[in-house]
Scaffold this active site. Structure first.
Site, PDB file in Angstrom:
ATOM      1  N   ASP A  44       0.873  -1.170   0.000  1.00 55.24           N
ATOM      2  CA  ASP A  44       0.000   0.000   0.000  1.00 55.24           C
ATOM      3  C   ASP A  44       0.916   1.226   0.000  1.00 55.24           C
ATOM      4  O   ASP A  44       2.108   1.133   0.294  1.00 55.24           O
ATOM      5  CB  ASP A  44      -0.972   0.006   1.184  1.00 55.24           C
ATOM      6  CG  ASP A  44      -2.181   0.907   0.887  1.00 55.24           C
ATOM      7  OD1 ASP A  44      -2.079   1.781   0.008  1.00 55.24           O
ATOM      8  OD2 ASP A  44      -3.225   0.743   1.542  1.00 55.24           O
TER       9      ASP A  44
HETATM   10  C1  BGC Z   1      -5.025   3.322  -0.125  1.00 58.51           C
HETATM   11  C2  BGC Z   1      -5.098   2.336  -1.281  1.00 58.51           C
HETATM   12  C3  BGC Z   1      -4.932   3.049  -2.578  1.00 58.51           C
HETATM   13  C4  BGC Z   1      -3.605   3.793  -2.552  1.00 58.51           C
HETATM   14  C5  BGC Z   1      -3.310   4.558  -3.815  1.00 58.51           C
HETATM   15  C6  BGC Z   1      -3.781   4.174  -0.203  1.00 58.51           C
HETATM   16  O1  BGC Z   1      -3.821   5.187   0.737  1.00 58.51           O
HETATM   17  O2  BGC Z   1      -5.069   2.632   1.091  1.00 58.51           O
HETATM   18  O3  BGC Z   1      -6.323   1.646  -1.252  1.00 58.51           O
HETATM   19  O4  BGC Z   1      -5.005   2.155  -3.640  1.00 58.51           O
HETATM   20  O5  BGC Z   1      -3.612   4.721  -1.482  1.00 58.51           O
HETATM   21  O6  BGC Z   1      -4.150   5.638  -3.942  1.00 58.51           O
END
Ligand code: BGC
Length: 726
Positions: A263
């Protein structure tokens, strides 16, 4: 002349020679693993490392010297997100990046119709392909453990069989376009409070029986090409580089051959990242441990960048560690960016909006109906901010820049004419902002309520369109809800309206259950999720009866928060002490808790009404080798066609360990014409469907003995029970 011939011959030879020289890795007719071996054999150590981290906010590295492109990624999961700046959380301001917004995944789950998931995946995959994306960051399949979780709207509810069944066709639909899904957030990311570091302690059984099955199905059945590690810790180690969940379970046990993506900003340690199963580090934007601030950060400074390279060069890590990662990333690149069968996709807004509307139509749940719906009156009053609000904005990474989003008010006026449809604001949620909370003065709330009440006296129907709204603490990333109640004075508003008008219809937009102490005083309640581009038309379809509602709840709606398992054990079980959260309810999440502890919910898991009625006939069970088939005749006893979702739950009569009273194991949605009877068939494989995860032998075990098969229209509306000896 002679010279010309000589030159042509030479150029022909050069062409032929070059043709013969097409590298194996470039040749799509070669087996995938050979292509990977070949590419790897040509790469320097540095190039291999370059594959393992971001080169931009949503771009990970390729091998430029060899013409191997990197990967363009995009959120997900409800539409293809607007283009972002290279390394900022800011829209890039393009004009070609508007999307179709599909209903939230909770709504998709509420259709209980895998065909809808396939259509959803294919349509969003087409937009992703058209926009040049290689990886779509979704679907989210974390289990709904508490109605306070700010991101439940991005997930598929509280049941592992439902979420597994629904995520597989979504993935297949997206990947049919040559775009990878990145199923997220693996694993145990069930709350946003303290999400960056909270350590989840949960039993191995709960992990295996509840929290992992959808991920496992995504891998084994959906053949997903990538997976995202979560922010939280699991048993002390961050999920994005957790050797147990990533190396042992995901890669070894399930045979996942794709790439693990962290993530964004979920990587914390080079050695753990190198050895703990992470393949592509994304979103690292500063290195506090090295004193590198965000403004000075370059992507080489990722944990899996220069530090990783240095450790490999010094021999502190064997080259096989980077080879293994590079191999997985190349596989992902060959499957997507360098896939010759990759579709060009399209941005056919009309076609995709039709898909979005169909899913919204099937996902809206009619929770309660005291003969209030379908609408019959003439003078309609719409009340509430969500009737006019853009609900595709806010919420965090799933925010969308939409080509269109039709509100409920606009759709109602288009349907009935502006003179018959009045609007009262009713309540104000404060400024539109999902990072900060803004308050509204009480006298403003009071006067909006009074205005709505006085207009309600003159209306045949009052349709309150409220719920949550993806602002801070109202279904959004990085912040759970603070309470179970509806916000912004809505409960008082609904009560006040109900005192002056008996035809109150409440349309709730949210990804979560909310308290409904007013439910007995209103005519009808619709759970309308976040529906995306076609919000208004879909709500009107159901209100008018043009569409007979057939959505079913993918989670239970408890009467009060303490009735929810995670909340009945105090702060240790939710939200934890800031360091650790203990999943004390173990395997009893959602209806498993309500049923086993005999705590009646307001609306049970699987519940949803129709404008017709269904009668279940006598079910029969047939044994066929190792499988059993349950057949139940279902008759539509009303006057309109409708879809019923027949649900089959299983419980062990004398379990040797704590087991839920019953668990969903199969379901089938069928369209039945008035007066028609259909035989609905549901299949079980006892060795799997009767099994629990046995912690001592670390394997699935199905005890011999008697089981009860519960056939019903919801977990709380069981129409028949059958005994089965295994
Ligand atoms: C989120 C993800 C997301 C990523 C990119 C993160 O903060 O938890 O679900 O895909 O950001 O935007």
């Amino acid at each position: 002349m002679k010279r010309t011939i000589a030159i042509s011959l030479l150029s022909l030879l050069v062409t032929l020679f070059a043709g013969a020289q097409t590298a194996v890795y470039e040749d799509a007719s070669q087996p995938l693993e050979r292509r990977i071996d070949d590419a790897l054999s040509r790469m320097t150590l540095q190039e291999k490392v370059g594959l393992c981290h971001a080169w931009g906010k949503f771009y990970s590295g390729g091998v430029p010297r060899l013409g191997i492109p990197g990967l363009w990624m995009s959120d997900g999961p409800h539409g293809v997100r607007a283009e972002m700046d290279w390394n900022e959380w800011r829209n890039a301001g393009w004009t070609t990046d508007s999307c179709t917004a599909f209903p939230s995944l909770t709504c998709l789950a509420a259709t209980w119709n895998p065909q809808m998931a396939e259509r959803y995946g294919r349509a969003i995959g087409e937009e992703a392909a058209y926009r040049g994306k290689n990886v779509l960051l979704g679907p989210g399949v974390n289990i709904y453990r508490t109605p306070l979780n700010g991101r439940n709207f991005e997930y598929m509810g509280e049941d592992p069989v439902l979420s597994a069944t629904m995520c597989v066709p979504y993935i297949q639909g997206v990947q049919s376009q040559g775009v990878a899904c990145c199923v997220k957030h693996y694993a145990l990311n069930n709350q946003e409070t303290h999400r960056w570091h909270i350590n989840v302690e949960c039993s191995e059984r709960a992990l295996r029986e509840l929290y992992l099955p959808a991920f496992r199905a995504a891998v084994e059945r959906g053949k997903v090409w990538s997976l995202m590690g979560a922010y939280n810790k699991i048993r002390g180690t961050h999920a994005s580089h957790n050797a147990y969940t990533l190396n042992e379970i995901l890669k070894k046990e399930w045979g996942f051959d794709g790439a693990v993506v962290s993530d964004w900003d979920a990587t914390h340690n080079m050695r753990e990242a190198a050895l703990g199963g992470l393949d592509i580090e994304m979103g690292t934007s500063q290195r506090r441990d090295k004193g590198i601030s965000a403004k000075d950060f370059t992507f080489d400074e990722s944990y899996l960048g220069n530090d990783f390279l240095a450790a490999l060069q010094r021999g502190e890590l064997p080259e096989s560690v980077v080879d293994e990662k590079a191999r997985r990333v190349l596989r992902l690149i060959f499957r997507t960016a360098m896939n010759p069968n990759r579709k060009h996709g399209n941005q056919d807004y009309a076609a995709h909006s039709a898909v979005a509307r169909q899913i919204a139509d099937e996902g809206i749940v009619l929770l309660q109906n005291r003969k209030a719906l379908p609408l019959k009156g003439h003078r309609l009053l719409i009340v509430g901010d969500n009737a006019v609000r853009k609900l595709t904005e806010g919420g965090g990474s799933s925010e969308l820049k939409v080509q269109h989003e039709t509100s409920v008010l606009a759709a109602m006026q288009a349907e009935f004419g502006a003179d018959r449809v009045k609007f009262a604001q009713g309540y104000l949620p404060g400024r539109n902002d999902y990072e900060r909370e803004h308050s509204v003065a009480q006298h403003v709330t009071d006067s909006l309520r009074e205005q709505a009440v006085s207009m309600a006296r003159e209306a045949d129907y009052v349709i309150v369109v409220g719920g949550l709204n993806k602002n801070k603490f109202q279904d959004t990333e990085d912040a759970d809800r603070k309470t179970y109640d509806l916000p912004f004075g809505q409960p008082e508003l609904i009560e006040a309206l109900a005192r002056v008008n008996k035809n109150i219809v409440v349309v709730l937009m949210s990804g979560n259950a909310v308290a409904m102490p007013w439910a007995d005083r209103v005519g009808a309640v619709l759970q309308a999720w976040y529906l995306g581009s076609e919000t208004g038309p879909a709500v009107v379809d159901v209100l008018t009866g043009r569409v007979n509602p057939s959505g079913r709840l993918p989670f239970s709606i408890p009467v009060k928060l303490e009735d929810c398992a995670a909340h009945s054990f105090g702060a240790e079980a939710y939200p934890g002490d800031g360091k650790t959260v203990m999943y004390k309810e173990d395997v009893l999440v959602g209806y498993r808790w309500h049923d086993t502890k005999h705590i009646a919910p307001r609306f049970p898991f699987g519940h949803g009404l129709s404008y017709t009625t269904f009668r279940y006939g006598k079910a029969t069970v047939q044994k066929q080798g190792d499988d059993i088939t349950v057949t139940v005749p279902v008759k539509n006893t009303g006057s309109v066609a409708g879809k019923e979702v027949v649900q089959l739950y299983v419980g062990e009569d004398r379990p040797t360990v704590l087991r839920p009273q019953k668990e969903l194991k199969a379901f089938q949605k069928v369209l039945i014409e008035p007066g028609e009877t259909q035989n609905v068939t549901l299949r079980l494989t006892p060795s799997e469907d009767f099994a629990f995860y046995d912690e001592s032998s670390r394997s699935w075990q199905a005890n011999r003995g008697t089981y009860t098969l519960y056939i019903g229209a919801s977990s709380g509306d069981i129409r028949q029970q059958l005994k089965f000896n295994f």
